[in-house]
Structure formats: C-alpha cells, structure tokens
Design a protein around this motif. Structure first.
Motif, short mmCIF file in Angstrom:
data_model
loop_
_atom_site.label_atom_id
_atom_site.label_comp_id
_atom_site.label_asym_id
_atom_site.label_seq_id
_atom_site.Cartn_x
_atom_site.Cartn_y
_atom_site.Cartn_z
N LEU A 191 0.82 -1.21 0.00
CA LEU A 191 0.00 0.00 0.00
C LEU A 191 0.86 1.26 0.00
N LEU A 192 2.04 1.19 0.57
CA LEU A 192 2.91 2.36 0.69
C LEU A 192 3.94 2.44 -0.42
N ILE A 193 4.32 1.30 -0.96
CA ILE A 193 5.33 1.25 -2.02
C ILE A 193 4.73 0.58 -3.24
N LYS A 194 4.94 1.16 -4.40
CA LYS A 194 4.39 0.56 -5.62
C LYS A 194 5.32 -0.54 -6.12
N TYR A 195 4.87 -1.78 -6.01
CA TYR A 195 5.62 -2.92 -6.51
C TYR A 195 4.98 -3.40 -7.81
N THR A 196 5.79 -3.72 -8.81
CA THR A 196 5.26 -4.26 -10.05
C THR A 196 6.06 -5.50 -10.44
N VAL A 240 7.04 -10.40 0.00
CA VAL A 240 6.23 -9.42 -0.73
C VAL A 240 6.55 -9.47 -2.22
N SER A 241 7.82 -9.65 -2.54
CA SER A 241 8.22 -9.74 -3.94
C SER A 241 7.57 -10.93 -4.63
N VAL A 242 7.56 -12.09 -3.96
CA VAL A 242 6.92 -13.27 -4.53
C VAL A 242 5.42 -13.03 -4.71
N TYR A 243 4.81 -12.35 -3.76
CA TYR A 243 3.38 -12.03 -3.82
C TYR A 243 3.06 -11.15 -5.02
N ARG A 244 3.92 -10.16 -5.29
CA ARG A 244 3.64 -9.18 -6.33
C ARG A 244 4.18 -9.57 -7.71
N GLY A 245 4.92 -10.68 -7.79
CA GLY A 245 5.44 -11.10 -9.08
C GLY A 245 6.72 -10.39 -9.48
N SER A 246 7.39 -9.76 -8.52
CA SER A 246 8.66 -9.10 -8.79
C SER A 246 9.79 -10.12 -8.79
N SER A 247 11.02 -9.65 -8.98
CA SER A 247 12.19 -10.52 -8.94
C SER A 247 13.08 -10.14 -7.76
N ILE A 248 13.88 -11.08 -7.31
CA ILE A 248 14.82 -10.85 -6.21
C ILE A 248 16.20 -11.24 -6.67
N GLY A 249 17.13 -10.29 -6.62
CA GLY A 249 18.52 -10.57 -6.98
C GLY A 249 19.36 -10.63 -5.72
N TYR A 250 20.14 -11.70 -5.58
CA TYR A 250 20.93 -11.88 -4.36
C TYR A 250 22.35 -11.36 -4.53
N CYS A 251 22.69 -10.38 -3.69
CA CYS A 251 24.04 -9.83 -3.67
C CYS A 251 25.00 -10.88 -3.13
N GLN A 252 26.21 -10.92 -3.71
CA GLN A 252 27.19 -11.92 -3.27
C GLN A 252 27.86 -11.56 -1.94
N GLY A 253 27.68 -10.35 -1.49
CA GLY A 253 28.29 -9.91 -0.24
C GLY A 253 28.51 -8.41 -0.29
N LEU A 254 28.79 -7.81 0.86
CA LEU A 254 28.90 -6.36 0.94
C LEU A 254 29.94 -5.78 -0.01
N LYS A 255 31.04 -6.48 -0.21
CA LYS A 255 32.08 -5.93 -1.09
C LYS A 255 31.72 -6.04 -2.56
N TYR A 256 30.62 -6.74 -2.86
CA TYR A 256 30.19 -6.89 -4.25
C TYR A 256 28.97 -6.03 -4.58
N ILE A 257 28.53 -5.19 -3.64
CA ILE A 257 27.31 -4.42 -3.84
C ILE A 257 27.35 -3.61 -5.14
N GLN A 258 28.41 -2.82 -5.32
CA GLN A 258 28.48 -1.96 -6.50
C GLN A 258 28.52 -2.77 -7.79
N LYS A 259 29.31 -3.83 -7.81
CA LYS A 259 29.44 -4.67 -9.00
C LYS A 259 28.12 -5.36 -9.33
N ASP A 260 27.48 -5.93 -8.32
CA ASP A 260 26.23 -6.66 -8.55
C ASP A 260 25.10 -5.73 -8.95
N MET A 261 25.07 -4.52 -8.36
CA MET A 261 24.03 -3.55 -8.74
C MET A 261 24.18 -3.12 -10.19
N ALA A 262 25.42 -2.94 -10.62
CA ALA A 262 25.67 -2.54 -12.01
C ALA A 262 25.22 -3.62 -12.98
N GLU A 263 25.36 -4.87 -12.57
CA GLU A 263 24.99 -5.99 -13.44
C GLU A 263 23.48 -6.25 -13.41
#
Length: 354
Positions: A237-242, A265-288
């Motif tokens: 209700l507060l965040i628009k998930y698609t 909530v993501s499974v409920y709304r049909g969104s996707s979930i991407g798993y980060c490999q770890g804190l030091k990979y945040i920037q790399k994984d987000m770019a990908e």
C-alpha cells in the motif's frame, strides 16, 4: 480454505479505506497462507524470473522462473515429508541465496515450522537455539556444515539430519539438497501428493523467529502465517511494486524486515529478487542486475552517501550536486518525484543499524 474469508475481508477493507497513506490498492489479492500465495504467483507469473542468483562468482546472474520455484518447492517439501519431517521444526541458516529462500518456502508451504537462524552467531549460541527450538533438521550453507555435524554427532536436541545446499552427494545423515530435489521430483512424478494436498492452518505457529531485542538474550517469537500474510497484503500500500521490479537483497534473510519486505512481498507481487554476493560486491552486482528496489539500513545508506560525496568532490561537481538535492527536496514537498537517484532505484530503510 481456512482463513481465506478473513483475507478477503481485509482486502475489501483496504480497497474501501479512505486512509490517505493507502496509496497503491491495485492488484491486491487475498491470501490465507504462503502456499496459496506461491501457487497463485506461479500461475500468474509462470515464466517471469522470481530469483536472480550467481551460482559461481565468475558467472552471470541466472534467472529462476516462478514455475521452476514452485516445482522445486514441491519437490523439496515432498522429500522432507518422506523423511518424517511433517509438523516438525526445521531450521535454515546461510548467506542470502536461492537455496535459503527455497528451503523457507518448502517448509512453510506444507512441511512444518520454519526456524530462521542468525548466521553471525557462534557455535555455542546456535547450539542453544537448536535445543531451545526443538529443530529436527537444519538446511544450511556449506560454511556451517562442520559446526552442525558436530551437534548432530553429539546428539544435540532433537536433530535427526542436515541438508547441505551445495553438497555433491549425500553421506552420513547429511543430505545433498540436489539429491532431495531429485528424489522429491521423482515421487511427484510417481503420483505422490502428500505434500501437494497438505492443508495449512494459518492460525498456528508457522515461523519461530529468534531475536535478541535490546537485552542480548535471544527470544523466540512465534509468527503464524496469518500474521505474515496480513503484512504481505498491507506492505504494497505504501510502495508501488510491479512485476518489472527487481529487489536487491543484501540484508540477512533471517531478519523479518528483509524476509518479509524483500522476499515474501516480492513473490506475492510477481517481482524478482537478486541476491548480492556480499557487501564488497554491492556496486558490481548492482551494475549488473540494475535493481529498482533496495531494502537497507541507515549504516548501508550512510556508506553510500560518503562514497557518492567523495566522487562528487573528486569531479568538482559539488555545486551541481547540492543544487540537484535541493531541487528534489522541493519537488518532494509538492508530491513530485523527479527520480534523482542512480538508475531510478527506490530505497527502503529499516531503523536498525547492524
């Protein structure tokens, strides 16, 4: 289905509510339990990616569709029931990954009670929680295999066997997850419906969550699937998930915030979930991955802020950056969103900082 009428009533109340904070009421559907949620999502979003996972660090992210998730959940659940796990407490521990989510869903959708464990706890603390919870089985990442195998050999609590997310083969009361998936899939193909036909009681304990709170001593919090489903239906209700959204999963999945807002909530709304490999990979994984929603805590966003300001100063663009921030804040007061964020990522923050 027990609890479905209550779920319908809740959704109807939301749709007719005049609460100004109920912003996004479209596409809400009543769910009485997680099994119903997953089955409906698998039907609605069958060939869309539910998860994105790097199974090896040097490989690209692999998409796992909703239909594949449902098949894996049914296979693993059937295999666990064949090993006598019906209505028992089953723990899950490890880094954020598809195997963790699969284990959680398989247990919740027809086996027993899920017991998420904090992967940062030491062996003594984890042993205490295994005994306190009465867990009969632990599904785990390879990193924790030795620790829990020692507990199993010592006869800790009610432990009967372990399931290793990544093991190549099963041995000595430690089963490979891949073996259980293959076994469960075979049983399903042979007509075994004991898992498929299991009824879920949304009013009984479905998750046993341990939280230290502010005193440092872990306490068991009993959550029913009715609790979880109400939160899942209310959160959007507060965040628009698609279905086009991609959640970026960084916070530990055993925390209710990440587990509910970025997983269930993501499974409920049909969104996707991407798993980060770890804190030091945040920037790399987000770019990908190019995620659109990122659940975080103040400490993570403060780290982002410092990194951004450092780069802005290095490029000599402080005046332009500060002007953009002031413009965005002014627009926000007028209920306008100028999307002045990298790649349009929407960030959600929880108040804890560790």
């Amino acid at each position: 289905m027990k609890g479905y009428e209550e779920a319908v009533e809740l959704v109807n109340k939301i749709k007719w509510s005049r609460n100004k904070f109920d912003l996004y009421k479209d596409n809400l559907r009543p769910i009485a339990n997680l099994k119903q949620m997953l089955e409906e999502s698998a039907e609605l979003f069958a060939n869309r990616p539910c998860f994105w996972q790097k199974f090896n660090k040097n490989e690209p992210f692999t998409p796992i569709t909703y239909s594949k998730v449902l098949r894996d959940v049914n296979s693993l659940g059937t295999a666990l029931l064949s090993r006598g796990m019906a209505d028992k407490k089953i723990a899950v521990i490890g880094e954020n990954c598809y195997h963790w989510a699969l284990s959680y869903l398989a247990i919740a959708c027809g086996v027993g009670v899920v017991v998420p464990l904090d992967k940062e706890l030491n062996a003594t603390e984890l042993k205490q929680l295994v005994e306190q919870s009465g867990a009969s089985c632990v599904l785990l990442s390879p990193k924790y295999r030795k620790m829990f195998k020692e507990m199993l050999d010592q006869g800790t609590g009610k432990l009967e066997f372990l399931v290793d997310f990544r093991a190549d083969m099963s041995e000595d009361n430690v089963y490979a997850l891949s073996d259980l998936l293959a076994e469960g899939s075979h049983l399903l193909d042979m007509g075994d419906r004991r898992y498929l036909d299991r009824e879920i009681d949304p009013d009984v304990m479905g998750v046993l969550l341990f939280t230290s709170g502010t005193t440092g001593v872990a306490k068991g919090v009993m959550l029913s699937q009715k609790n979880l489903c109400a939160e899942i239906m209310l959160d959007p209700l507060l965040i628009k998930y698609t279905k086009e959204d991609i959640f970026f999963s960084v916070l530990p999945l055993h925390h209710t915030y990440e587990c509910t807002c970025a997983f269930l909530v993501s499974v409920y709304r049909g969104s996707s979930i991407g798993y980060c490999q770890g804190l030091k990979y945040i920037q790399k994984d987000m770019a990908e991955l190019k995620p659109t929603i990122f659940c975080g805590v103040p400490l993570i966003f403060e780290s982002f802020r410092k990194s951004i300001l450092k780069n802005v100063k290095k490029q000599g663009k402080e005046r332009m950056f500060n002007f953009a921030l002031r413009l965005n804040r002014a627009a926000g007061k007028l209920n306008l969103d100028l999307e002045l964020r990298p790649d349009g990522v929407r960030t959600l923050s929880c108040g804890y900082s560790a």
